[in-house]
Design a protein around this motif. Sequence first.
Motif, PDB file in Angstrom:
ATOM      1  N   UNK A 216       0.839  -1.201   0.000  1.00 20.49           N
ATOM      2  CA  UNK A 216       0.000   0.000   0.000  1.00 20.49           C
ATOM      3  C   UNK A 216       0.874   1.250   0.000  1.00 20.49           C
ATOM      4  N   UNK A 217       1.939   1.232   0.800  1.00 21.03           N
ATOM      5  CA  UNK A 217       2.849   2.376   0.846  1.00 21.03           C
ATOM      6  C   UNK A 217       3.499   2.610  -0.516  1.00 21.03           C
ATOM      7  N   UNK A 218       3.886   1.531  -1.183  1.00 21.15           N
ATOM      8  CA  UNK A 218       4.474   1.661  -2.520  1.00 21.15           C
ATOM      9  C   UNK A 218       3.478   2.294  -3.484  1.00 21.15           C
ATOM     10  N   UNK A 219       2.216   1.857  -3.441  1.00 19.98           N
ATOM     11  CA  UNK A 219       1.194   2.434  -4.306  1.00 19.98           C
ATOM     12  C   UNK A 219       0.961   3.911  -4.025  1.00 19.98           C
ATOM     13  N   UNK A 220       0.998   4.294  -2.743  1.00 18.11           N
ATOM     14  CA  UNK A 220       0.811   5.702  -2.379  1.00 18.11           C
ATOM     15  C   UNK A 220       1.972   6.537  -2.904  1.00 18.11           C
ATOM     16  N   UNK A 221       3.193   6.015  -2.793  1.00 18.30           N
ATOM     17  CA  UNK A 221       4.364   6.747  -3.296  1.00 18.30           C
ATOM     18  C   UNK A 221       4.256   6.950  -4.805  1.00 18.30           C
ATOM     19  N   UNK A 222       3.835   5.916  -5.530  1.00 15.05           N
ATOM     20  CA  UNK A 222       3.657   6.041  -6.980  1.00 15.05           C
ATOM     21  C   UNK A 222       2.609   7.107  -7.300  1.00 15.05           C
ATOM     22  N   UNK A 223       1.513   7.127  -6.525  1.00 17.51           N
ATOM     23  CA  UNK A 223       0.459   8.117  -6.752  1.00 17.51           C
ATOM     24  C   UNK A 223       0.962   9.530  -6.467  1.00 17.51           C
ATOM     25  N   UNK A 224       1.777   9.696  -5.430  1.00 18.61           N
ATOM     26  CA  UNK A 224       2.322  11.022  -5.101  1.00 18.61           C
ATOM     27  C   UNK A 224       3.282  11.485  -6.191  1.00 18.61           C
ATOM     28  N   UNK A 225       4.074  10.570  -6.737  1.00 17.41           N
ATOM     29  CA  UNK A 225       4.975  10.923  -7.844  1.00 17.41           C
ATOM     30  C   UNK A 225       4.155  11.390  -9.049  1.00 17.41           C
ATOM     31  N   UNK A 226       3.072  10.666  -9.325  1.00 18.86           N
ATOM     32  CA  UNK A 226       2.209  11.071 -10.442  1.00 18.86           C
ATOM     33  C   UNK A 226       1.597  12.442 -10.194  1.00 18.86           C
ATOM     34  N   UNK A 368      -7.002  15.583  -4.456  1.00 15.15           N
ATOM     35  CA  UNK A 368      -5.953  14.574  -4.308  1.00 15.15           C
ATOM     36  C   UNK A 368      -5.020  14.946  -3.158  1.00 15.15           C
ATOM     37  N   UNK A 369      -4.709  16.227  -3.033  1.00 14.19           N
ATOM     38  CA  UNK A 369      -3.847  16.694  -1.950  1.00 14.19           C
ATOM     39  C   UNK A 369      -4.517  16.473  -0.593  1.00 14.19           C
ATOM     40  N   UNK A 370      -5.820  16.719  -0.516  1.00 13.81           N
ATOM     41  CA  UNK A 370      -6.567  16.455   0.727  1.00 13.81           C
ATOM     42  C   UNK A 370      -6.505  14.980   1.091  1.00 13.81           C
ATOM     43  N   UNK A 371      -6.672  14.127   0.072  1.00  9.00           N
ATOM     44  CA  UNK A 371      -6.626  12.685   0.326  1.00  9.00           C
ATOM     45  C   UNK A 371      -5.261  12.257   0.832  1.00  9.00           C
ATOM     46  N   UNK A 372      -4.205  12.777   0.207  1.00 13.08           N
ATOM     47  CA  UNK A 372      -2.848  12.439   0.646  1.00 13.08           C
ATOM     48  C   UNK A 372      -2.609  12.920   2.078  1.00 13.08           C
ATOM     49  N   UNK A 373      -3.152  14.099   2.425  1.00 10.02           N
ATOM     50  CA  UNK A 373      -2.911  14.686   3.741  1.00 10.02           C
ATOM     51  C   UNK A 373      -3.556  13.884   4.864  1.00 10.02           C
ATOM     52  N   UNK A 389       2.826   5.400  10.297  1.00 10.62           N
ATOM     53  CA  UNK A 389       1.707   5.940   9.510  1.00 10.62           C
ATOM     54  C   UNK A 389       2.016   7.322   8.958  1.00 10.62           C
ATOM     55  N   UNK A 390       2.949   8.067   9.573  1.00 11.27           N
ATOM     56  CA  UNK A 390       3.301   9.391   9.073  1.00 11.27           C
ATOM     57  C   UNK A 390       3.855   9.350   7.653  1.00 11.27           C
ATOM     58  N   UNK A 391       4.416   8.205   7.252  1.00 10.99           N
ATOM     59  CA  UNK A 391       5.015   8.092   5.920  1.00 10.99           C
ATOM     60  C   UNK A 391       4.007   7.618   4.875  1.00 10.99           C
ATOM     61  N   UNK A 392       2.745   7.448   5.269  1.00 12.20           N
ATOM     62  CA  UNK A 392       1.708   7.043   4.323  1.00 12.20           C
ATOM     63  C   UNK A 392       1.058   8.245   3.647  1.00 12.20           C
ATOM     64  N   UNK A 393       1.519   9.431   3.924  1.00  8.52           N
ATOM     65  CA  UNK A 393       0.950  10.618   3.296  1.00  8.52           C
ATOM     66  C   UNK A 393       1.389  11.868   4.028  1.00  8.52           C
ATOM     67  N   UNK A 394       0.630  12.933   3.838  1.00  9.03           N
ATOM     68  CA  UNK A 394       0.919  14.181   4.521  1.00  9.03           C
ATOM     69  C   UNK A 394       2.121  14.907   3.946  1.00  9.03           C
ATOM     70  N   UNK A 399       7.168  15.989   0.633  1.00  8.81           N
ATOM     71  CA  UNK A 399       8.502  16.589   0.633  1.00  8.81           C
ATOM     72  C   UNK A 399       9.547  15.568   0.203  1.00  8.81           C
ATOM     73  N   UNK A 400       9.451  14.350   0.723  1.00 12.40           N
ATOM     74  CA  UNK A 400      10.418  13.314   0.353  1.00 12.40           C
ATOM     75  C   UNK A 400      10.418  13.072  -1.153  1.00 12.40           C
ATOM     76  N   UNK A 401       9.238  12.913  -1.734  1.00  9.68           N
ATOM     77  CA  UNK A 401       9.144  12.651  -3.173  1.00  9.68           C
ATOM     78  C   UNK A 401       9.678  13.836  -3.974  1.00  9.68           C
ATOM     79  N   UNK A 402       9.272  15.055  -3.597  1.00  9.00           N
ATOM     80  CA  UNK A 402       9.711  16.227  -4.340  1.00  9.00           C
ATOM     81  C   UNK A 402      11.209  16.430  -4.294  1.00  9.00           C
ATOM     82  N   UNK A 403      11.820  16.273  -3.105  1.00  4.95           N
ATOM     83  CA  UNK A 403      13.264  16.485  -2.967  1.00  4.95           C
ATOM     84  C   UNK A 403      14.044  15.413  -3.712  1.00  4.95           C
ATOM     85  N   UNK A 404      13.595  14.171  -3.612  1.00  2.00           N
ATOM     86  CA  UNK A 404      14.294  13.085  -4.317  1.00  2.00           C
ATOM     87  C   UNK A 404      14.231  13.298  -5.825  1.00  2.00           C
TER      88      UNK A 404
END
Length: 438
Positions: A216-226, A368-373, A389-394, A399-404
Amino acid sequence: MKRFIQTIKNIFSIEDLRVRILNTMGFLVIFRLGSYIVLPGIDPNRLDVNRNTSGILGFINTFSGGAFNNASIFALGIMPYISASIIVQLLSFAVPYFQKLQKEGDSGRKRLNQYTRVLTIFITIFQGYSYLKGAIDPSVIMNPGPFFFVTSVAILISGTMFCMWLGERITDKGIGNGISMLIMIGIVSRLPLALIAEISDKFPGKAFAFIIELFVLFGIVVAVIALTQATRRIPIQYAKQVIGNKLYGGKRDFIPLKLNSAGVMPIIFAQALMFFPALIAGMWRDSDIGAYIGSTFSDPYSWQYSLLFASMILIFTFFYTAITINSNDIADNLKRNGGFVPGVKPGKQTAEFIDTVLSRITLPGALFLCAIAVLPAFAVKAGVGQNFAQFFGGTSLLILVGVVLDTLQQIESYLLMRHYEGMMKSGRVKGRSQFAAA
């Protein structure tokens, strides 16, 4: 795997890039070491570094990599500088004097940076004193008194200014944006402990549930990248011009409007305002209303907290997008440079067209931003540990995705300049800087 190893060799074969990466790692190590140096006058043996902080206090503790709970010299980190930068940025859109400075080029930016630094000092004084009085247990202070508070506030100011200096050195001598890198390393530093705690809680009885969490975390990261990379391209046609005996212009281009033009700023604004319900509850603690507000909004994972949080993010997304992207300025610049949107008249109609497109893409981006938050709240309800759970969104994940992405894009630029193969076989790495609005 072989191609990955070859890419690493190519990265370190470029002397300039190798030096920048090593400089960045050295500066980040200094930043992490400073987060463990406790303020003079505080007994470190009495500190509860693992205490649970929520709301804006937990927000600051996450960004500082635990330095907030450690009562270190970097306890406030670069949060005062971020607050000052946000204020100056908002003034640049609302106050004519700051608007003029922003348009003056390098000299104007230097003046704005000076104002930001001075404002950072004043904000640090206020936040430092509030931190010592409200977030530090009085029992850990060995000799409480005016001298302790004056010297500690001075040290906190020095720590924040030193963090600013580290960020600037990373930007100049290292790789990536320095301030963003400091925030990222503070967030990442908490991931190993959160992961270990989650593994110890789930294994061996709930091992399958932990595997599901990782997927699930991997899927969320992919969605945030998109979400971070998604853009709406508005085509532009430039008119042909005859200068002397040569024909110039006539090329086609596009205006890239990001699906999430506001970035993480709406979440930061909303997170800061979520501190006010606790203040209201403290002021009306003897009334039923104050007791209800305090019990309801003290839990960041309650549905009431999540609903209010998401509503403010939705409002701030439209607000911040409106003040950062001026459709009239874009239309004027296009008209001045001989450009136009095919099928749309230059000037006012072009501005209205851009504004309409921006409004249409901002709504799904804001939702989408509300959902991620609010995803961390759903993760906790589903049985995920609060730290993990803090790494599942917010804000942390965005920030992690954007900086990377930004850092990978800079590294790939060095590789392509030296005629090496890029880092991604399927295409180029696209960072946030590549999609800056025109």
